[in-house]
Scaffold this active site. Sequence first.
Site, short mmCIF file in Angstrom:
data_model
loop_
_atom_site.label_atom_id
_atom_site.label_comp_id
_atom_site.label_asym_id
_atom_site.label_seq_id
_atom_site.Cartn_x
_atom_site.Cartn_y
_atom_site.Cartn_z
NE ARG A 101 -0.14 0.52 5.15
CZ ARG A 101 0.86 1.09 5.28
NH1 ARG A 101 1.15 2.17 4.76
NH2 ARG A 101 1.40 0.92 6.59
CB ILE A 144 -5.52 7.64 3.95
CG1 ILE A 144 -6.88 8.02 4.58
CG2 ILE A 144 -5.76 7.14 2.47
CD1 ILE A 144 -7.72 9.13 4.02
N GLY A 145 -3.66 4.71 3.55
CA GLY A 145 -2.76 4.11 2.75
C GLY A 145 -3.54 3.12 1.93
CG LEU A 199 7.13 6.06 4.83
CD1 LEU A 199 7.57 7.43 5.33
CD2 LEU A 199 8.03 5.32 4.13
CB ALA A 200 6.16 2.64 9.99
CB ALA A 257 -6.36 2.75 10.48
CG PHE A 269 -0.18 0.68 16.14
CD1 PHE A 269 0.43 -0.56 16.67
CD2 PHE A 269 -1.63 0.98 16.86
CE1 PHE A 269 -0.06 -1.32 17.48
CE2 PHE A 269 -2.09 0.10 17.91
CZ PHE A 269 -1.29 -0.91 18.36
CG HIS A 270 -3.39 -1.25 11.17
ND1 HIS A 270 -4.22 -0.25 10.88
CD2 HIS A 270 -2.84 -1.75 10.10
CE1 HIS A 270 -4.33 0.11 9.71
NE2 HIS A 270 -3.22 -0.48 9.26
CB CYS A 329 2.30 8.57 7.97
SG CYS A 329 0.81 7.63 8.58
#
Length: 233
Positions: free
Chosen positions: A86, A156-157, A89-90, A170, A92-93, A186
């Site tokens: 996607r 958003i990604g 960058l980085a 998310a 978290f979920h 991000c």
Amino acid sequence: MRPPPVLVLRLGRAAYLDSLAAQGRCVRRHREASASPEAPHRLLLWEPSGPVFTVGLRGLDARRAASAEEERRLRALGAGFERVPRGGLATFHGPGQLVAYPVLDLRRFGLPVRGYVAALESVAVAACRRLGLPQAAALPPPCTGVWLRGRKVCAIGIHCGRHITSHGLALNCCTDLTWFDHIVPCGLEGKEVTSLSRELQRHVSVEEATEPFLAAFQEVFKCTLMEGSPTEN
């Protein structure tokens, strides 16, 4: 031409890899049926059942040694770590997030990719405002997402292949924000992350945020939402 209905598939609390598998099945089904003008689109909604850090395409660079070390560091915290195709960058979920994966054929919505990202931002902004946060706003690049008083509440990604979208957004509802302290979300140095609960000074569950989000999605994308079964993914 009005786009066909969008099936809402509620996965509930799900492991990250299970949600990716469900998304993959939706994408394959949509591509197989894309010749039909009545092929339904799908919107997967889910809440992560456990913590996981993910890295998008812009984080998949040549610094493999540094990347491997970063993965070990984050896994040592007790979280999962996944590299996914996607944008971004980085991030978290984790529990307390409303995650939305729209699987749409952008041709049917008359949207270019940048317009689609802007539409997702509009959905999240409208959802926040419906919940009592009128100051929610999207900012110019590179600050993709939705912001509240300079703090990011929605990341958003996306991915788009052959006009079919995957991944998405998310929205932090009642997320444990301390997980974000271990990364540069991000890739935006010095930017804070927030949640609906923090901003409203009360507990906002994923369940409470879901219906305002769906109302906003229907309004922004000018589509009809229909409840689907998770077995339809």
